[in-house]
Design an enzyme around this catalytic site. Structure first.
Site, mmCIF file in Angstrom:
data_model
loop_
_atom_site.group_PDB
_atom_site.id
_atom_site.type_symbol
_atom_site.label_atom_id
_atom_site.label_comp_id
_atom_site.label_asym_id
_atom_site.label_seq_id
_atom_site.Cartn_x
_atom_site.Cartn_y
_atom_site.Cartn_z
ATOM 1 N N LYS A 1 -0.850 -1.286 66.630
ATOM 2 C CA LYS A 1 -1.469 -0.041 66.178
ATOM 3 C C LYS A 1 -0.478 1.075 65.819
ATOM 4 O O LYS A 1 0.011 1.117 64.709
ATOM 5 C CB LYS A 1 -2.489 0.411 67.219
ATOM 6 C CG LYS A 1 -3.572 -0.685 67.458
ATOM 7 C CD LYS A 1 -4.843 -0.141 68.011
ATOM 8 C CE LYS A 1 -5.785 -1.213 68.536
ATOM 9 N NZ LYS A 1 -6.934 -1.455 67.735
ATOM 10 N N ASP B 1 -0.282 -4.493 78.257
ATOM 11 C CA ASP B 1 -0.821 -4.559 76.906
ATOM 12 C C ASP B 1 -0.865 -3.119 76.390
ATOM 13 O O ASP B 1 -1.781 -2.357 76.691
ATOM 14 C CB ASP B 1 -2.219 -5.186 76.920
ATOM 15 C CG ASP B 1 -2.749 -5.399 75.517
ATOM 16 O OD1 ASP B 1 -2.294 -4.672 74.607
ATOM 17 O OD2 ASP B 1 -3.604 -6.275 75.330
ATOM 18 N N TYR C 1 -9.195 -5.400 77.071
ATOM 19 C CA TYR C 1 -9.294 -6.256 75.889
ATOM 20 C C TYR C 1 -7.895 -6.743 75.507
ATOM 21 O O TYR C 1 -6.965 -5.945 75.388
ATOM 22 C CB TYR C 1 -9.906 -5.460 74.739
ATOM 23 C CG TYR C 1 -10.069 -6.235 73.452
ATOM 24 C CD1 TYR C 1 -10.993 -7.275 73.355
ATOM 25 C CD2 TYR C 1 -9.312 -5.910 72.332
ATOM 26 C CE1 TYR C 1 -11.154 -7.972 72.165
ATOM 27 C CE2 TYR C 1 -9.480 -6.604 71.130
ATOM 28 C CZ TYR C 1 -10.398 -7.632 71.054
ATOM 29 O OH TYR C 1 -10.567 -8.317 69.876
HETATM 30 C C1 LIG Z 1 -5.325 -3.377 74.275
HETATM 31 C C2 LIG Z 1 -5.510 -4.269 73.077
HETATM 32 N N1 LIG Z 1 -4.908 -5.469 73.072
HETATM 33 C C3 LIG Z 1 -5.028 -6.313 72.026
HETATM 34 C C4 LIG Z 1 -5.766 -5.965 70.924
HETATM 35 C C5 LIG Z 1 -5.882 -6.905 69.772
HETATM 36 O O1 LIG Z 1 -5.166 -6.394 68.695
HETATM 37 P P1 LIG Z 1 -5.542 -6.830 67.192
HETATM 38 O O2 LIG Z 1 -6.884 -6.254 66.893
HETATM 39 O O3 LIG Z 1 -4.430 -6.233 66.373
HETATM 40 O O4 LIG Z 1 -5.538 -8.310 67.167
HETATM 41 C C6 LIG Z 1 -6.406 -4.725 70.885
HETATM 42 C C7 LIG Z 1 -7.222 -4.334 69.727
HETATM 43 O O5 LIG Z 1 -7.926 -3.363 69.708
HETATM 44 C C8 LIG Z 1 -6.282 -3.855 71.991
HETATM 45 O O6 LIG Z 1 -6.890 -2.668 72.022
#
Ligand SMILES: Cc1ncc(COP(=O)(O)O)c(C=O)c1O
Length: 424
Positions: free
Chosen positions: A263, A235, A143
């Protein structure tokens, strides 16, 4: 056990659906029980009806220090009294940047922003600018935010848009492969490497199954990116500051070209970041646009500095490792005691619980979807009824605030919940 009181949560939900679609402000919250929380402290939450919950969701990850950490509150409170955002630089930015970069260790420059979604977009744009190429290689089950060019879902082995209204054409530049299959990546790069701007991945596939990279996989991905001139983007929105102070890059010993954080980096405050070496990142000061009214706001920088200072001065990693290991073992034992095919995999700081046959760890998205994910999702309302706050998709997070009393509480509650589930 008496039925959990929920009259106030139900009344609030009835009103909420009149104010916002589904009663929620993020679609992820459409799944699972509608509980209205009043407050959180440490590893605990209290809802509007006075029920307590031992929290293993941590707001989907950000509360890595536990809820309402005193040092973060004090720093944010003091900072807010000096204003929030000035349309210019402010005196807390450099300290946050220094602490951040010193902690991750491998990068020279950082850009702060508000959400992981937008930091991922900045990373992809920068990679395209630097390489002059357009294609992005990414992986099933990973994701990278909810926007049109990255939101995917795989159904019956076919990957495509995940939302109505999403422009499918925006996925044209994505090449989507299976995780943990270095040879598939090598084959695509051999054929189309000259078109590929970046390979982006969650170094540990936390969003789908807490799936670890198999031995040597990340090293091979690194080699292949270097060989074909594609930028490697980690990521680390979940793994950053969680798997180690230096995130997955430190834990697995592989250095990306760019990485995205969020996070756990800011003690529950909404902050994300993009980091990289000086040369590519310099493009943001030249011809690559990355903007945002609330980027590096005063409270955000205060939260980053406070949270990272706690992580450096009182590293929680060993404690989290021990707590998570005991909890994973406890879950497995309870599964055996209740004669349930409960599967637990991942790392102590972020692991996945599901149902399914077989012993070995799941390695990819296809393996994950072969598990009985519905059975676990059906169990979650019973866990919640017994005062355990977790999400239907199976991820469990451990924080710095989880200790022996939380472990005792969660194992007792789990035992009672599994007994209740058996009764049906
Ligand atoms: C691996 C990863 N990348 C990007 C995101 C997107 O982050 P945000 O929810 O702060 O936009 C998330 C959100 O859970 C994530 O787990």
């Amino acid at each position: 056990m008496a039925a959990r009181a929920d009259a106030r949560s139900r009344a609030l939900q009835a009103r909420a659906v009149e104010l916002t679609p589904g009663g929620v402000h993020s679609n992820v919250r459409l799944t699972g029980p509608s509980v209205f929380f009043e407050r959180g402290k440490g590893a605990w939450l209290w809802d509007a009806d006075g029920n307590d919950y031992v929290d293993y969701l941590l707001g989907q990850g950000p509360n890595f220090l536990g809820h309402a950490h005193d040092d973060v509150i004090t720093a944010v409170d003091a900072a807010m009294r000096r204003g929030g955002v000035f349309g210019s630089q402010h005196v807390l930015e450099n300290e946050a940047g220094e602490l951040f970069l010193d902690s991750i260790g491998w990068a020279d420059r950082v850009r702060f922003c508000v959400s992981g979604t937008e930091a991922d977009q900045a990373a992809l744009r920068l990679a395209r600018a630097v390489t002059g190429r357009t294609k992005i290689i990414r992986f099933e089950g990973h994701y990278h935010g909810w926007l049109d060019n990255v939101l995917i879902k795989t159904v019956d082995g076919v990957t495509g848009p995940a939302s109505a209204g999403q422009s499918a054409h925006q996925l044209d530049d994505s090449i989507i492969l299976g995780f943990n299959d270095a040879e598939a990546l090598a084959a695509v790069l051999a054929e189309r490497g000259a078109e590929v701007a970046a390979v982006i991945l969650e170094p540990m596939m936390c969003n789908s199954g807490a799936i670890l990279p198999v031995d040597g996989y990340l090293q091979r991905v690194r080699e292949l990116c270097t060989e074909h001139g594609a930028m490697l983007i980690f990521d680390e929105v979940i793994t950053g500051f969680r798997l180690a102070l230096g995130g997955a890059a430190e834990r697995f010993g592989v250095t990306p070209d760019l990485a995205v954080y969020g996070k756990a980096m800011a003690g529950g405050w909404p902050v994300a970041a993009l980091a990289g070496r000086a040369e590519p990142m310099a493009r943001f000061a030249a011809d690559v646009n990355h903007s945002g009214t609330f980027n590096s706001s005063v409270p955000a920088c205060a939260a980053v500095s406070a949270a990272i200072t706690v992580l450096r001065q009182e590293p929680p990693y060993q404690r989290i490792e021990e707590h998570g290991t005991r909890l994973m073992d406890g879950l497995r034992k309870l599964g055996a005691d209740h004669d349930l095919p409960l599967r637990v995999q991942g790392l102590p700081a972020a692991f996945h619980v599901g149902f399914g046959a077989g012993d070995g760890p799941v390695r990819d998205y296809a393996g994950l979807t072969a598990l009985d994910l519905h059975r676990y999702a059906d169990l979650v309302p019973i866990l919640v009824d017994h005062g355990i706050w977790v999400a239907p998709r199976g991820i469990w997070y451990v924080s710095a605030a989880h200790g022996d009393s939380e472990l005792t509480a969660v194992l007792e509650r789990l035992d009672a919940a599994l007994t209740a589930a058996e009764r049906g």
